[in-house]
Design a protein around this motif. Structure first.
Motif, mmCIF file in Angstrom:
data_model
loop_
_atom_site.group_PDB
_atom_site.id
_atom_site.type_symbol
_atom_site.label_atom_id
_atom_site.label_comp_id
_atom_site.label_asym_id
_atom_site.label_seq_id
_atom_site.Cartn_x
_atom_site.Cartn_y
_atom_site.Cartn_z
ATOM 1 N N PHE A 51 -42.243 20.211 23.579
ATOM 2 C CA PHE A 51 -40.976 19.825 22.955
ATOM 3 C C PHE A 51 -40.099 19.047 23.933
ATOM 4 C CE2 PHE A 51 -36.746 20.629 21.090
ATOM 5 C CZ PHE A 51 -37.000 20.237 19.781
ATOM 6 N N LYS A 52 -40.109 19.441 25.192
ATOM 7 C CA LYS A 52 -39.252 18.782 26.185
ATOM 8 C C LYS A 52 -39.659 17.330 26.442
ATOM 9 C CE LYS A 52 -41.715 20.700 30.159
ATOM 10 N NZ LYS A 52 -41.635 21.663 31.237
ATOM 11 N N HIS A 53 -40.856 16.922 26.000
ATOM 12 C CA HIS A 53 -41.304 15.545 26.187
ATOM 13 C C HIS A 53 -40.896 14.630 25.031
ATOM 14 C CE1 HIS A 53 -43.445 16.581 29.786
ATOM 15 N NE2 HIS A 53 -44.057 17.563 29.149
ATOM 16 N N ILE A 54 -40.356 15.204 23.979
ATOM 17 C CA ILE A 54 -39.859 14.402 22.853
ATOM 18 C C ILE A 54 -38.518 13.820 23.272
ATOM 19 C CG2 ILE A 54 -39.096 14.484 20.440
ATOM 20 C CD1 ILE A 54 -40.974 16.949 20.116
ATOM 21 N N PRO A 55 -38.284 12.523 23.057
ATOM 22 C CA PRO A 55 -36.998 11.934 23.456
ATOM 23 C C PRO A 55 -35.812 12.707 22.867
ATOM 24 C CG PRO A 55 -38.532 10.228 22.790
ATOM 25 C CD PRO A 55 -39.184 11.535 22.451
ATOM 26 N N LYS A 56 -34.735 12.832 23.661
ATOM 27 C CA LYS A 56 -33.572 13.621 23.252
ATOM 28 C C LYS A 56 -33.032 13.223 21.884
ATOM 29 C CE LYS A 56 -30.950 13.125 26.861
ATOM 30 N NZ LYS A 56 -29.859 13.189 27.823
ATOM 31 N N PHE A 57 -32.966 11.928 21.630
ATOM 32 C CA PHE A 57 -32.400 11.462 20.363
ATOM 33 C C PHE A 57 -33.189 12.027 19.178
ATOM 34 C CE2 PHE A 57 -31.984 8.216 16.981
ATOM 35 C CZ PHE A 57 -30.617 8.322 16.769
ATOM 36 N N ILE A 58 -34.497 12.047 19.271
ATOM 37 C CA ILE A 58 -35.344 12.585 18.196
ATOM 38 C C ILE A 58 -35.296 14.110 18.198
ATOM 39 C CG2 ILE A 58 -37.715 12.736 17.303
ATOM 40 C CD1 ILE A 58 -36.310 9.975 16.967
ATOM 41 N N LEU A 87 -21.814 25.829 22.290
ATOM 42 C CA LEU A 87 -21.978 24.447 21.834
ATOM 43 C C LEU A 87 -22.389 23.569 23.017
ATOM 44 C CD1 LEU A 87 -21.616 22.515 19.404
ATOM 45 C CD2 LEU A 87 -19.246 22.201 20.166
ATOM 46 N N LYS A 88 -23.643 23.126 23.005
ATOM 47 C CA LYS A 88 -24.184 22.354 24.129
ATOM 48 C C LYS A 88 -23.564 20.959 24.209
ATOM 49 C CE LYS A 88 -28.468 23.723 23.022
ATOM 50 N NZ LYS A 88 -29.890 23.569 22.840
ATOM 51 N N HIS A 89 -23.183 20.584 25.405
ATOM 52 C CA HIS A 89 -22.617 19.254 25.657
ATOM 53 C C HIS A 89 -23.608 18.162 25.249
ATOM 54 C CE1 HIS A 89 -20.235 21.264 29.199
ATOM 55 N NE2 HIS A 89 -19.812 21.661 28.016
ATOM 56 N N SER A 90 -24.863 18.330 25.637
ATOM 57 C CA SER A 90 -25.869 17.297 25.371
ATOM 58 C C SER A 90 -26.116 17.131 23.876
ATOM 59 C CB SER A 90 -27.181 17.617 26.096
ATOM 60 O OG SER A 90 -27.685 18.871 25.678
ATOM 61 N N ASP A 91 -26.088 18.227 23.119
ATOM 62 C CA ASP A 91 -26.269 18.123 21.670
ATOM 63 C C ASP A 91 -25.147 17.304 21.047
ATOM 64 O OD1 ASP A 91 -28.518 19.688 21.881
ATOM 65 O OD2 ASP A 91 -27.675 21.436 20.856
ATOM 66 N N CYS A 92 -23.920 17.580 21.459
ATOM 67 C CA CYS A 92 -22.770 16.857 20.887
ATOM 68 C C CYS A 92 -22.893 15.357 21.124
ATOM 69 C CB CYS A 92 -21.464 17.381 21.478
ATOM 70 S SG CYS A 92 -21.103 19.069 20.965
ATOM 71 N N LYS A 93 -23.339 14.988 22.310
ATOM 72 C CA LYS A 93 -23.522 13.571 22.631
ATOM 73 C C LYS A 93 -24.545 12.940 21.693
ATOM 74 C CE LYS A 93 -25.023 10.614 26.423
ATOM 75 N NZ LYS A 93 -25.569 10.563 27.773
ATOM 76 N N GLU A 94 -25.664 13.626 21.462
ATOM 77 C CA GLU A 94 -26.713 13.096 20.589
ATOM 78 C C GLU A 94 -26.261 13.045 19.133
ATOM 79 O OE1 GLU A 94 -29.430 11.635 21.823
ATOM 80 O OE2 GLU A 94 -28.695 12.187 23.804
ATOM 81 N N TYR A 95 -25.504 14.049 18.681
ATOM 82 C CA TYR A 95 -25.018 14.045 17.296
ATOM 83 C C TYR A 95 -24.089 12.856 17.054
ATOM 84 C CZ TYR A 95 -26.651 18.894 17.333
ATOM 85 O OH TYR A 95 -27.397 20.029 17.457
ATOM 86 N N LYS A 96 -23.290 12.533 18.050
ATOM 87 C CA LYS A 96 -22.398 11.369 17.908
ATOM 88 C C LYS A 96 -23.215 10.080 17.806
ATOM 89 C CE LYS A 96 -18.322 13.433 19.949
ATOM 90 N NZ LYS A 96 -17.355 13.439 21.035
ATOM 91 N N LEU A 97 -24.319 10.001 18.544
ATOM 92 C CA LEU A 97 -25.207 8.837 18.437
ATOM 93 C C LEU A 97 -25.818 8.752 17.039
ATOM 94 C CD1 LEU A 97 -27.133 8.754 21.838
ATOM 95 C CD2 LEU A 97 -25.556 7.042 20.949
ATOM 96 N N TRP A 98 -26.202 9.900 16.478
ATOM 97 C CA TRP A 98 -26.752 9.905 15.118
ATOM 98 C C TRP A 98 -25.728 9.378 14.117
ATOM 99 C CZ3 TRP A 98 -31.365 10.164 12.948
ATOM 100 C CH2 TRP A 98 -32.425 10.606 13.736
ATOM 101 N N MET A 99 -24.473 9.776 14.296
ATOM 102 C CA MET A 99 -23.421 9.278 13.398
ATOM 103 C C MET A 99 -23.270 7.763 13.539
ATOM 104 S SD MET A 99 -20.253 11.994 13.114
ATOM 105 C CE MET A 99 -19.439 11.244 14.470
ATOM 106 N N GLN A 100 -23.266 7.278 14.767
ATOM 107 C CA GLN A 100 -23.095 5.840 15.003
ATOM 108 C C GLN A 100 -24.249 5.041 14.411
ATOM 109 O OE1 GLN A 100 -22.728 5.560 19.241
ATOM 110 N NE2 GLN A 100 -20.655 6.391 19.272
ATOM 111 N N LYS A 101 -25.464 5.499 14.652
ATOM 112 C CA LYS A 101 -26.639 4.738 14.199
ATOM 113 C C LYS A 101 -26.830 4.804 12.686
ATOM 114 C CE LYS A 101 -28.856 4.359 18.474
ATOM 115 N NZ LYS A 101 -28.667 3.056 19.003
ATOM 116 N N SER A 102 -26.474 5.945 12.079
ATOM 117 C CA SER A 102 -26.698 6.104 10.641
ATOM 118 C C SER A 102 -25.484 5.710 9.804
ATOM 119 C CB SER A 102 -27.048 7.558 10.323
ATOM 120 O OG SER A 102 -25.914 8.385 10.546
ATOM 121 N N GLU A 103 -24.321 5.665 10.442
ATOM 122 C CA GLU A 103 -23.056 5.414 9.739
ATOM 123 C C GLU A 103 -22.766 6.488 8.695
ATOM 124 O OE1 GLU A 103 -22.914 1.352 8.395
ATOM 125 O OE2 GLU A 103 -23.366 0.584 10.393
#
Length: 160
Positions: A51-58, A87-103
């Motif tokens: 699991f740790k080898h899957i890119p963070k975004f995915i 609430l993990k800092h890294s998760d929040c960062k990735e969730y914000k990217l999901w919002m940006q990319k998906s609108e």
């Protein structure tokens, strides 16, 4: 219910995700359409060394997609806790990217097994509020998180 003190394997091996069960039950009650998007760590049992080898975004793909009674689409992340949300800092960062990319806005639905309550928050607002709370670090992954007591979480989405 497992806790932050358990290893990844202990948290995910043959466990039921009570938070997901309760929130999905709530969605059915509200007659919302909901479908799973992300990994189901309880059912898929991806070994942590893989699991740790899957890119963070995915790896941090939101749990699902919800369409509410107003036909508005939301990305959904479901988190469970007892009386303190980690609430993990890294998760929040990735969730914000999901919002940006998906609108599509991302909403966190939280379930406390202690209080048997569901609360919902926009990731943006919750991350902003989290800044004032103490931080911790997981022993196994070394990831940092905010420690937010359940009582300090007031429901963001009224009527949702």
């Amino acid at each position: 219910m497992t806790t932050k003190n358990n290893t990844y394997f202990e948290r995910n091996n043959n466990q039921i995700n009570i938070a997901e069960e309760k929130v999905e039950e709530y969605f059915r009650f509200k007659d919302f359409f909901y479908t799973r998007l992300g990994f189901d760590e309880k059912a898929e049992n991806i070994p942590s060394n893989m699991f740790k080898h899957i890119p963070k975004f995915i790896r941090n793909m939101p749990d699902g997609l919800l369409i509410d009674s107003n036909k508005k689409a939301w990305l959904v992340e479901i988190k469970g806790c007892k009386d303190t949300l980690h609430l993990k800092h890294s998760d929040c960062k990735e969730y914000k990217l999901w919002m940006q990319k998906s609108e599509i806005p991302l909403i966190l639905y939280l379930y406390s097994s202690t209080y048997r309550e569901i609360k919902a928050f926009s990731i943006t607002d919750l991350t902003e509020k989290a800044q004032k709370f103490p931080q911790g670090r997981y022993d196994d992954s070394k990831k940092t998180y905010w420690e937010i007591p359940w009582g300090n979480l007031s429901n963001y989405l009224k009527g949702s």
